[in-house]
Scaffold this motif. Sequence first.
Motif, PDB file in Angstrom:
ATOM      1  N   GLN A   2       0.817  -1.204   0.000  1.00  0.00           N
ATOM      2  CA  GLN A   2       0.000   0.000   0.000  1.00  0.00           C
ATOM      3  C   GLN A   2       0.845   1.246   0.000  1.00  0.00           C
ATOM      4  N   GLN A   3       2.045   1.120   0.564  1.00  0.00           N
ATOM      5  CA  GLN A   3       2.885   2.282   0.671  1.00  0.00           C
ATOM      6  C   GLN A   3       3.501   2.668  -0.656  1.00  0.00           C
ATOM      7  N   MET A  21      16.613   8.536  -7.662  1.00  0.00           N
ATOM      8  CA  MET A  21      15.785   7.673  -6.826  1.00  0.00           C
ATOM      9  C   MET A  21      14.389   7.644  -7.421  1.00  0.00           C
ATOM     10  N   ASN A  22      13.760   6.479  -7.360  1.00  0.00           N
ATOM     11  CA  ASN A  22      12.457   6.307  -7.978  1.00  0.00           C
ATOM     12  C   ASN A  22      11.407   5.917  -6.938  1.00  0.00           C
ATOM     13  N   CYS A  23      10.184   6.294  -7.250  1.00  0.00           N
ATOM     14  CA  CYS A  23       9.073   6.024  -6.342  1.00  0.00           C
ATOM     15  C   CYS A  23       7.894   5.579  -7.187  1.00  0.00           C
ATOM     16  N   SER A  24       7.326   4.435  -6.873  1.00  0.00           N
ATOM     17  CA  SER A  24       6.144   3.973  -7.588  1.00  0.00           C
ATOM     18  C   SER A  24       4.998   3.834  -6.609  1.00  0.00           C
ATOM     19  N   TYR A  25       3.788   3.956  -7.133  1.00  0.00           N
ATOM     20  CA  TYR A  25       2.616   3.890  -6.263  1.00  0.00           C
ATOM     21  C   TYR A  25       1.479   3.242  -7.020  1.00  0.00           C
ATOM     22  N   THR A  67       2.103  10.231 -14.151  1.00  0.00           N
ATOM     23  CA  THR A  67       0.897   9.675 -13.535  1.00  0.00           C
ATOM     24  C   THR A  67       0.379   8.456 -14.313  1.00  0.00           C
ATOM     25  N   SER A  68       0.720   8.358 -15.593  1.00  0.00           N
ATOM     26  CA  SER A  68       0.274   7.187 -16.356  1.00  0.00           C
ATOM     27  C   SER A  68       1.010   5.929 -15.890  1.00  0.00           C
ATOM     28  N   LYS A  69       2.249   6.112 -15.488  1.00  0.00           N
ATOM     29  CA  LYS A  69       3.035   4.981 -14.969  1.00  0.00           C
ATOM     30  C   LYS A  69       3.009   4.911 -13.460  1.00  0.00           C
ATOM     31  N   LYS A  70       2.339   5.888 -12.838  1.00  0.00           N
ATOM     32  CA  LYS A  70       2.277   5.961 -11.381  1.00  0.00           C
ATOM     33  C   LYS A  70       3.685   5.883 -10.792  1.00  0.00           C
ATOM     34  N   THR A 103       1.121   9.297   2.611  1.00  0.00           N
ATOM     35  CA  THR A 103       1.557   7.912   2.736  1.00  0.00           C
ATOM     36  C   THR A 103       2.995   7.855   2.254  1.00  0.00           C
ATOM     37  N   PHE A 104       3.892   7.462   3.138  1.00  0.00           N
ATOM     38  CA  PHE A 104       5.316   7.477   2.846  1.00  0.00           C
ATOM     39  C   PHE A 104       5.797   6.136   2.285  1.00  0.00           C
ATOM     40  N   GLY A 105       6.772   6.221   1.399  1.00  0.00           N
ATOM     41  CA  GLY A 105       7.490   5.042   0.949  1.00  0.00           C
ATOM     42  C   GLY A 105       8.518   4.643   2.003  1.00  0.00           C
TER      43      GLY A 105
END
Lengths: 114, 115
Positions: A2-3, A21-25, A67-70, A103-105
């Motif tokens: 969920q994070q 650094m990368n972040c996915s959601y 946003t398309s790849k979140k 909501t943090f990674g």
Amino acid sequence: SQQGEEDPQALSIQEGENATMNCSYKTSINNLQWYRQNSGRGLVHLILIRSNEREKHSGRLRVTLDTSKKSSSLLITASRAADTASYFCARRNAGGTSYGKLTFGQGTILTVHP
Amino acid sequence: DTAVSQTPKYLVTQMGNDKSIKCEQNLGHDTMYWYKQDSKKFLKIMFSYNNKELIINETVPNRFSPKSPDKAHLNLHINSLELGDSAVYFCASSQGTGPLGYEQYFGPGTRLTVT
């Protein structure tokens, strides 16, 4: 999760190199924020990027949002030893009454060697 | 200095005790938060108050009770402390809660160790 996920979990580079650094959601967002945490300290806000924005800059920092790849990425150019810290992405999910909830990674630990 | 401050910075106590952590912000913000950061550095929101009103109450044991006497202060009281409560607790504040988003300002943290 969920994070969401941050990648890599740890990154070790030499001073002067760039760090990405990368972040996915998984859910739609209103905005995404990046924070830095030095060892034993509180978090410091770096950049906020809204869902209708694609890129933002602040000094040596560049954040992109797809946003398309979140996914989002944080680029630190010409890194310095003082950039050594943990970096977190935090999402404000869209919809509902989230009241500013972030909501943090799990963070990326960046080590910059002099 | 304008900031978010927390006291104490370190708290070592025994299981079963009751303890409080205090937080103050002088940024003029309307919204304050409590977060818990575990040993793996995972940061999770616990509570949020907006103008002294509780607006976020995550799945937290009812041994944890926040109190906001005014919009500049948000305290956290913990009853019957357990080993699993050991963590770093961060207070934060933001100007508001609108959907376009506001940056959050964090305090230095309170490291709680339950023995």
